[in-house]
Design a protein around this motif. Sequence first.
Motif, mmCIF file in Angstrom:
data_model
loop_
_atom_site.group_PDB
_atom_site.id
_atom_site.type_symbol
_atom_site.label_atom_id
_atom_site.label_comp_id
_atom_site.label_asym_id
_atom_site.label_seq_id
_atom_site.Cartn_x
_atom_site.Cartn_y
_atom_site.Cartn_z
ATOM 1 N N TRP A 14 0.724 -1.183 -0.057
ATOM 2 C CA TRP A 14 0.067 -0.102 -0.028
ATOM 3 C C TRP A 14 0.871 1.286 -0.030
ATOM 4 C CZ3 TRP A 14 -3.740 -2.183 4.224
ATOM 5 C CH2 TRP A 14 -4.556 -3.026 3.890
ATOM 6 N N PRO A 15 0.264 2.395 -0.545
ATOM 7 C CA PRO A 15 1.156 3.495 -0.700
ATOM 8 C C PRO A 15 2.092 4.105 0.466
ATOM 9 C CG PRO A 15 -1.072 3.844 -1.640
ATOM 10 C CD PRO A 15 -1.014 2.553 -0.928
ATOM 11 N N GLU A 16 1.434 4.026 1.757
ATOM 12 C CA GLU A 16 2.280 4.376 2.828
ATOM 13 C C GLU A 16 3.314 3.606 3.496
ATOM 14 O OE1 GLU A 16 -0.239 7.340 5.304
ATOM 15 O OE2 GLU A 16 -1.596 6.101 4.636
ATOM 16 N N GLY A 17 3.382 2.234 3.022
ATOM 17 C CA GLY A 17 4.319 1.403 3.358
ATOM 18 C C GLY A 17 4.232 0.651 4.680
ATOM 19 N N GLY A 22 -0.080 -1.109 9.823
ATOM 20 C CA GLY A 22 -0.991 -1.513 10.983
ATOM 21 C C GLY A 22 -2.349 -0.602 10.943
ATOM 22 N N ALA A 23 -1.955 0.788 11.202
ATOM 23 C CA ALA A 23 -3.040 1.654 10.938
ATOM 24 C C ALA A 23 -3.894 1.568 9.932
ATOM 25 C CB ALA A 23 -2.647 3.340 11.235
ATOM 26 N N VAL A 24 -3.527 1.425 8.757
ATOM 27 C CA VAL A 24 -4.255 1.444 7.652
ATOM 28 C C VAL A 24 -5.198 0.133 7.536
ATOM 29 C CG1 VAL A 24 -4.320 1.488 5.091
ATOM 30 C CG2 VAL A 24 -2.728 2.894 5.843
ATOM 31 N N ALA A 26 -6.002 -1.483 9.990
ATOM 32 C CA ALA A 26 -7.105 -1.449 11.148
ATOM 33 C C ALA A 26 -8.242 -0.612 10.629
ATOM 34 C CB ALA A 26 -6.683 -0.752 12.529
ATOM 35 N N ASP A 27 -7.998 0.424 10.104
ATOM 36 C CA ASP A 27 -8.994 1.240 9.581
ATOM 37 C C ASP A 27 -9.885 0.380 8.352
ATOM 38 O OD1 ASP A 27 -10.528 3.940 8.674
ATOM 39 O OD2 ASP A 27 -9.411 4.111 7.010
ATOM 40 N N VAL A 28 -9.092 -0.410 7.603
ATOM 41 C CA VAL A 28 -9.911 -1.125 6.431
ATOM 42 C C VAL A 28 -10.637 -2.251 7.048
ATOM 43 C CG1 VAL A 28 -9.446 -2.756 4.644
ATOM 44 C CG2 VAL A 28 -8.118 -0.713 4.508
ATOM 45 N N ALA A 29 -10.345 -2.851 7.986
ATOM 46 C CA ALA A 29 -11.050 -3.838 8.666
ATOM 47 C C ALA A 29 -12.337 -3.386 9.492
ATOM 48 C CB ALA A 29 -10.158 -4.679 9.677
ATOM 49 N N GLU A 61 1.796 -12.655 8.260
ATOM 50 C CA GLU A 61 1.662 -13.993 8.546
ATOM 51 C C GLU A 61 0.146 -14.087 8.990
ATOM 52 O OE1 GLU A 61 0.552 -17.160 10.824
ATOM 53 O OE2 GLU A 61 1.074 -15.135 11.867
ATOM 54 N N ALA A 62 -0.680 -15.036 8.567
ATOM 55 C CA ALA A 62 -1.991 -15.011 8.579
ATOM 56 C C ALA A 62 -2.509 -15.108 9.846
ATOM 57 C CB ALA A 62 -2.635 -16.212 8.014
ATOM 58 N N TYR A 63 -2.032 -15.711 10.947
ATOM 59 C CA TYR A 63 -2.817 -15.726 12.224
ATOM 60 C C TYR A 63 -2.416 -14.564 13.131
ATOM 61 C CZ TYR A 63 -4.937 -20.018 10.474
ATOM 62 O OH TYR A 63 -5.578 -20.809 10.012
ATOM 63 N N THR A 64 -1.435 -14.114 12.879
ATOM 64 C CA THR A 64 -1.124 -12.694 13.513
ATOM 65 C C THR A 64 -2.052 -11.730 13.094
ATOM 66 O OG1 THR A 64 1.156 -13.428 13.806
ATOM 67 C CG2 THR A 64 0.969 -11.301 14.409
ATOM 68 N N ALA A 65 -2.161 -11.694 11.870
ATOM 69 C CA ALA A 65 -2.882 -10.523 11.164
ATOM 70 C C ALA A 65 -4.353 -10.741 11.615
ATOM 71 C CB ALA A 65 -2.822 -10.747 9.789
ATOM 72 N N LEU A 66 -4.880 -12.190 11.747
ATOM 73 C CA LEU A 66 -6.278 -12.255 12.124
ATOM 74 C C LEU A 66 -6.617 -11.881 13.620
ATOM 75 C CD1 LEU A 66 -7.126 -15.657 10.509
ATOM 76 C CD2 LEU A 66 -7.845 -13.305 9.639
#
Length: 290
Positions: A14-17, A22-24, A26-29, A61-66
Amino acid sequence: MPVKLGLHIANFTWPEGAPRLGAVLADVAATADEVGFERISVMDHVWQIGVMGPPEHEMLEAYTALGFLAAHTKTAKLLTLVTGVTYRDPGLLAKAITTLDVLSGGRAIMGIGAAWNEEESRGLGLLFPSTKERFERLEEALLILRQMFAGDETAFEGKHYRLGRLLNSPLPLSRPHPPILIGGGGEKKTLLLVAKYADECNLFPTPEVQHKLDVLKRHCDTVGRNYDEIRKTVLYRFDLAEKSPKEIIEDLGRLSALGFDVAHGGLTKAYDTSQFEIFQKEILPAAEAL
């Protein structure tokens, strides 16, 4: 038949790297959850896959992300599309899904498949045996998952996995257990495992998809399973740059007519949360009214 929508996040370049990832995310979710997406999924890959970009592109990594997504959502179910069975031993995988389910308030789905990405597996030293062995491991893992979700601590002796005590405390909150989704359309092995063990399947919307559903129904007849109790999901692409809301709704109508209950969809620029307004006002209500 109404079609529920899932947001599938497969691209993190994503554009801001990385500093703002994490912040982006969180906003998407949080936005997807608020507007009414029934579920949010990520891939279980450690490198980016070829259809999305070069392997060097960002991948979480998937489960950390979930677990992170669980903290930033309230109602959306959370899953991988799908976990490669060889990426984690099934006892640890059951524990990860149970943890996600407990901490999210019962919102975990167990997405799983036989694994296919040899390049990333070899690159990071992950187990990647023959196709035959991966499917054998998948069936054993499904048995272990179901047993651990049920609280049955009996030792498991399989060909590939041997577990001395299947203790799983706390147990999942989902009843009777977190839904098990098997991804893939292989007619001889994958769809047979769906008929035997899965609560949900996930297919691609190719011209052969009706044939795949017919094969699944035959497998269900063979093993004595009610075909209608398996939730049918499809991996679709919600790309507002290529399709109008009307075209997406028409596609969802065709998928509904085939018997699909859920469309997991990716967005080219998921970080742009302004586009979720179109889903909230047009696409989600229309999908619910099918």
